[in-house]
Every structure is written in structure tokens, then in C-alpha cells.
Design a protein around this motif. Structure first.
Motif, PDB file in Angstrom:
ATOM      1  N   ARG A  62      18.203  52.559  88.013  1.00  0.00           N
ATOM      2  CA  ARG A  62      18.889  51.805  89.058  1.00  0.00           C
ATOM      3  C   ARG A  62      18.783  50.318  88.758  1.00  0.00           C
ATOM      4  O   ARG A  62      18.019  49.900  87.907  1.00  0.00           O
ATOM      5  CB  ARG A  62      18.238  52.075  90.415  1.00  0.00           C
ATOM      6  N   ASN A  63      19.561  49.528  89.460  1.00  0.00           N
ATOM      7  CA  ASN A  63      19.545  48.065  89.350  1.00  0.00           C
ATOM      8  C   ASN A  63      19.953  47.584  87.966  1.00  0.00           C
ATOM      9  O   ASN A  63      19.493  46.561  87.493  1.00  0.00           O
ATOM     10  CB  ASN A  63      18.169  47.486  89.696  1.00  0.00           C
ATOM     11  N   ASN A  64      20.810  48.328  87.326  1.00  0.00           N
ATOM     12  CA  ASN A  64      21.276  47.961  85.993  1.00  0.00           C
ATOM     13  C   ASN A  64      22.769  48.274  85.939  1.00  0.00           C
ATOM     14  O   ASN A  64      23.157  49.445  85.955  1.00  0.00           O
ATOM     15  CB  ASN A  64      20.500  48.761  84.957  1.00  0.00           C
ATOM     16  N   LEU A  65      23.607  47.260  85.894  1.00  0.00           N
ATOM     17  CA  LEU A  65      25.055  47.478  85.938  1.00  0.00           C
ATOM     18  C   LEU A  65      25.554  48.353  84.793  1.00  0.00           C
ATOM     19  O   LEU A  65      26.462  49.160  84.970  1.00  0.00           O
ATOM     20  CB  LEU A  65      25.792  46.142  85.934  1.00  0.00           C
ATOM     21  N   PHE A  66      24.963  48.223  83.611  1.00  0.00           N
ATOM     22  CA  PHE A  66      25.383  49.056  82.482  1.00  0.00           C
ATOM     23  C   PHE A  66      25.050  50.515  82.735  1.00  0.00           C
ATOM     24  O   PHE A  66      25.873  51.407  82.531  1.00  0.00           O
ATOM     25  CB  PHE A  66      24.729  48.581  81.178  1.00  0.00           C
ATOM     26  N   HIS A  67      23.837  50.773  83.231  1.00  0.00           N
ATOM     27  CA  HIS A  67      23.454  52.149  83.548  1.00  0.00           C
ATOM     28  C   HIS A  67      24.317  52.710  84.670  1.00  0.00           C
ATOM     29  O   HIS A  67      24.682  53.882  84.658  1.00  0.00           O
ATOM     30  CB  HIS A  67      21.976  52.214  83.924  1.00  0.00           C
ATOM     31  N   ASP A  68      24.629  51.862  85.663  1.00  0.00           N
ATOM     32  CA  ASP A  68      25.479  52.311  86.768  1.00  0.00           C
ATOM     33  C   ASP A  68      26.858  52.726  86.291  1.00  0.00           C
ATOM     34  O   ASP A  68      27.423  53.710  86.764  1.00  0.00           O
ATOM     35  CB  ASP A  68      25.624  51.220  87.824  1.00  0.00           C
ATOM     36  N   PHE A  69      27.402  51.970  85.366  1.00  0.00           N
ATOM     37  CA  PHE A  69      28.720  52.311  84.833  1.00  0.00           C
ATOM     38  C   PHE A  69      28.683  53.695  84.182  1.00  0.00           C
ATOM     39  O   PHE A  69      29.505  54.554  84.488  1.00  0.00           O
ATOM     40  CB  PHE A  69      29.190  51.267  83.813  1.00  0.00           C
ATOM     41  N   PHE A  70      27.705  53.925  83.329  1.00  0.00           N
ATOM     42  CA  PHE A  70      27.609  55.219  82.642  1.00  0.00           C
ATOM     43  C   PHE A  70      27.207  56.339  83.593  1.00  0.00           C
ATOM     44  O   PHE A  70      27.681  57.464  83.473  1.00  0.00           O
ATOM     45  CB  PHE A  70      26.648  55.122  81.457  1.00  0.00           C
ATOM     46  N   PHE A  71      26.366  56.029  84.578  1.00  0.00           N
ATOM     47  CA  PHE A  71      25.984  57.034  85.564  1.00  0.00           C
ATOM     48  C   PHE A  71      27.189  57.458  86.398  1.00  0.00           C
ATOM     49  O   PHE A  71      27.393  58.647  86.645  1.00  0.00           O
ATOM     50  CB  PHE A  71      24.870  56.496  86.467  1.00  0.00           C
ATOM     51  N   SER A  72      28.016  56.499  86.811  1.00  0.00           N
ATOM     52  CA  SER A  72      29.204  56.854  87.611  1.00  0.00           C
ATOM     53  C   SER A  72      30.156  57.725  86.794  1.00  0.00           C
ATOM     54  O   SER A  72      30.788  58.635  87.339  1.00  0.00           O
ATOM     55  CB  SER A  72      29.906  55.603  88.134  1.00  0.00           C
ATOM     56  N   ARG A  73      30.261  57.487  85.499  1.00  0.00           N
ATOM     57  CA  ARG A  73      31.112  58.327  84.645  1.00  0.00           C
ATOM     58  C   ARG A  73      30.476  59.698  84.411  1.00  0.00           C
ATOM     59  O   ARG A  73      31.144  60.711  84.367  1.00  0.00           O
ATOM     60  CB  ARG A  73      31.394  57.638  83.298  1.00  0.00           C
ATOM     61  N   TYR A  74      29.154  59.711  84.288  1.00  0.00           N
ATOM     62  CA  TYR A  74      28.398  60.953  84.131  1.00  0.00           C
ATOM     63  C   TYR A  74      28.608  61.858  85.352  1.00  0.00           C
ATOM     64  O   TYR A  74      28.770  63.065  85.220  1.00  0.00           O
ATOM     65  CB  TYR A  74      26.921  60.608  83.944  1.00  0.00           C
ATOM     66  N   LEU A  75      28.626  61.257  86.537  1.00  0.00           N
ATOM     67  CA  LEU A  75      28.804  62.027  87.766  1.00  0.00           C
ATOM     68  C   LEU A  75      30.170  62.706  87.826  1.00  0.00           C
ATOM     69  O   LEU A  75      30.327  63.728  88.494  1.00  0.00           O
ATOM     70  CB  LEU A  75      28.632  61.115  88.990  1.00  0.00           C
ATOM     71  N   HIS A  76      31.136  62.144  87.137  1.00  0.00           N
ATOM     72  CA  HIS A  76      32.487  62.720  87.116  1.00  0.00           C
ATOM     73  C   HIS A  76      32.463  64.167  86.624  1.00  0.00           C
ATOM     74  O   HIS A  76      33.245  65.002  87.089  1.00  0.00           O
ATOM     75  CB  HIS A  76      33.406  61.866  86.246  1.00  0.00           C
ATOM     76  N   ASN A  77      31.551  64.494  85.727  1.00  0.00           N
ATOM     77  CA  ASN A  77      31.435  65.856  85.192  1.00  0.00           C
ATOM     78  C   ASN A  77      31.051  66.876  86.257  1.00  0.00           C
ATOM     79  O   ASN A  77      31.277  68.074  86.086  1.00  0.00           O
ATOM     80  CB  ASN A  77      30.399  65.904  84.067  1.00  0.00           C
ATOM     81  N   TYR A  78      30.464  66.434  87.340  1.00  0.00           N
ATOM     82  CA  TYR A  78      29.988  67.346  88.382  1.00  0.00           C
ATOM     83  C   TYR A  78      31.030  67.610  89.463  1.00  0.00           C
ATOM     84  O   TYR A  78      30.799  68.430  90.341  1.00  0.00           O
ATOM     85  CB  TYR A  78      28.692  66.808  89.002  1.00  0.00           C
ATOM     86  N   GLN A  79      32.128  66.906  89.441  1.00  0.00           N
ATOM     87  CA  GLN A  79      33.203  67.074  90.420  1.00  0.00           C
ATOM     88  C   GLN A  79      32.658  67.120  91.850  1.00  0.00           C
ATOM     89  O   GLN A  79      32.856  68.071  92.596  1.00  0.00           O
ATOM     90  CB  GLN A  79      34.014  68.325  90.098  1.00  0.00           C
ATOM     91  N   LEU A  80      31.957  66.054  92.212  1.00  0.00           N
ATOM     92  CA  LEU A  80      31.342  65.957  93.533  1.00  0.00           C
ATOM     93  C   LEU A  80      32.387  65.623  94.593  1.00  0.00           C
ATOM     94  O   LEU A  80      33.295  64.838  94.348  1.00  0.00           O
ATOM     95  CB  LEU A  80      30.274  64.864  93.538  1.00  0.00           C
ATOM     96  N   ASP A  81      32.219  66.204  95.761  1.00  0.00           N
ATOM     97  CA  ASP A  81      33.043  65.830  96.906  1.00  0.00           C
ATOM     98  C   ASP A  81      32.452  64.590  97.576  1.00  0.00           C
ATOM     99  O   ASP A  81      33.176  63.719  98.038  1.00  0.00           O
ATOM    100  CB  ASP A  81      33.116  66.980  97.914  1.00  0.00           C
ATOM    101  N   ILE A  82      31.115  64.561  97.639  1.00  0.00           N
ATOM    102  CA  ILE A  82      30.402  63.446  98.273  1.00  0.00           C
ATOM    103  C   ILE A  82      29.243  63.042  97.367  1.00  0.00           C
ATOM    104  O   ILE A  82      28.559  63.891  96.801  1.00  0.00           O
ATOM    105  CB  ILE A  82      29.843  63.854  99.660  1.00  0.00           C
ATOM    106  N   LEU A  83      29.031  61.733  97.262  1.00  0.00           N
ATOM    107  CA  LEU A  83      27.830  61.215  96.607  1.00  0.00           C
ATOM    108  C   LEU A  83      27.077  60.387  97.635  1.00  0.00           C
ATOM    109  O   LEU A  83      27.615  59.412  98.175  1.00  0.00           O
ATOM    110  CB  LEU A  83      28.158  60.350  95.394  1.00  0.00           C
ATOM    111  N   LEU A  84      25.837  60.775  97.933  1.00  0.00           N
ATOM    112  CA  LEU A  84      24.985  60.055  98.868  1.00  0.00           C
ATOM    113  C   LEU A  84      24.026  59.182  98.067  1.00  0.00           C
ATOM    114  O   LEU A  84      23.289  59.671  97.218  1.00  0.00           O
ATOM    115  CB  LEU A  84      24.191  61.028  99.736  1.00  0.00           C
ATOM    116  N   SER A  85      24.075  57.894  98.335  1.00  0.00           N
ATOM    117  CA  SER A  85      23.188  56.934  97.672  1.00  0.00           C
ATOM    118  C   SER A  85      22.275  56.320  98.722  1.00  0.00           C
ATOM    119  O   SER A  85      22.697  55.442  99.467  1.00  0.00           O
ATOM    120  CB  SER A  85      23.999  55.833  96.989  1.00  0.00           C
ATOM    121  N   PRO A  86      21.043  56.787  98.799  1.00  0.00           N
ATOM    122  CA  PRO A  86      20.160  56.302  99.860  1.00  0.00           C
ATOM    123  C   PRO A  86      19.359  55.061  99.493  1.00  0.00           C
ATOM    124  O   PRO A  86      18.179  54.978  99.765  1.00  0.00           O
ATOM    125  CB  PRO A  86      19.258  57.497 100.132  1.00  0.00           C
ATOM    126  N   HIS A  87      19.973  54.094  98.831  1.00  0.00           N
ATOM    127  CA  HIS A  87      19.329  52.815  98.589  1.00  0.00           C
ATOM    128  C   HIS A  87      20.385  51.720  98.478  1.00  0.00           C
ATOM    129  O   HIS A  87      21.533  51.974  98.176  1.00  0.00           O
ATOM    130  CB  HIS A  87      18.432  52.817  97.343  1.00  0.00           C
TER     131      HIS A  87
END
Length: 149
Positions: A62-87
Motif C-alpha cells: 500500500r501507499n505506493n502508486l506504482f504498486h497500486d497501478f499493478f494491483f488494480s490491474r491484477y484485480l481485473h483477473n478476479y472479475q470483482l463486482d465490489i472491491l472494499l478498501s478499508p483504509h
């Protein structure tokens, strides 16, 4: 519904957001048989009461824009309806094809000029970075949940 929970801030040191994540996960998994939950935790987090079938270990901090970019793309593979970010500081990028729900516990770091003083001469830069991060988090959220004004 496929619901992802960004639990990358879980740690053995229990803080407010970490405690909230733990309780939310525990209660969702215990009381909701309708939805499918996928909990994303950091690879360094060893102790967990989460059933192994429910979580995915990720290398994106967390707290890393580069990691966030890749994490958001990584999440695409899971075809989530909702993503809860509790921070507060998460996902500087919109997660494709899902509804982003963010819990904002507080924004004292934006108001307290002394909060980042431990960074010395970088205090102003770090403060601006987290101000930008908070703005991006809010902008990329479809729903915000707060616990105070």
C-alpha cells in the motif's frame, strides 16, 4: 456477487483500520453464505484466521502508486463486482469493472502539519504526497464510508 477485500494493511500489530478489516472479514465469512469473498493480503502477513480458500497473497504494498497501478490491474483477473478498501490511502487507480467502496477512518494527516515531521526536510513533500493519495482514493471510489465528520 464476487466481493474483494483489500486487506493489505493487516498486520500482527492491531491498529484501528487493521482491527476493522479483521472484524469485517470475520463477520462476512461467518454470516454471509450468498456472496463469494476474496481477501487480498500481503505475502509477509503470516498469521491469519481467514480460511485459506478465501484469501490471495499479493506482492503489492500500500501507499505506493506504482504498486497500486499493478494491483488494480491484477484485480481485473478476479472479475470483482465490489472491491472494499478499508483504509484511507488505497487505489490511486480505478479498479476496472467493479464498484469501489472505501472506508475513510479519518483525515487528520491532512490537517495536522506536524504529523509527518519525522521525515525531516521531506515533511512537505511527504505531506503533499499523502494529500494527493487521499484525493485519488476519494476520486476513484464509487462509495465512501466514514466513521466521523
Amino acid at each position: 456477487m464476487r466481493i474483494g477485500i483489500d486487506a493489505r494493511s493487516l498486520s500482527e500489530i492491531t491498529s484501528g483500520p487493521s482491527r476493522v478489516i479483521s472484524l469485517l472479514i470475520e463477520n462476512f465469512l461467518q454470516h454471509d453464505d450468498t456472496n463469494e469473498y476474496i481477501i487480498f493480503i500481503n505475502e509477509h502477513y503470516k498469521y491469519t484466521t481467514i480460511s485459506r480458500e478465501s484469501y490471495q497473497t499479493v506482492r503489492y504494498s500500500r501507499n505506493n502508486l506504482f504498486h497500486d497501478f499493478f494491483f488494480s490491474r491484477y484485480l481485473h483477473n478476479y472479475q470483482l463486482d465490489i472491491l472494499l478498501s478499508p483504509h484511507n490511502w488505497t487505489l490511486g487507480f480505478k479498479t476496472p469493472n467493479s464498484t469501489n467502496v472505501t472506508i475513510i477512518h479519518d483525515l487528520f494527516h491532512l490537517l495536522d502539519k506536524k504529523h509527518f515531521q519525522k521525515y525531516g526536510i521531506l515533511t512537505t513533500a511527504v505531506r503533499l504526497y499523502f494529500k494527493l493519495y487521499s484525493f485519488l482514493t476519494i476520486r476513484n471510489s464509487d462509495l465512501l464510508v466514514t466513521v466521523s465528520n
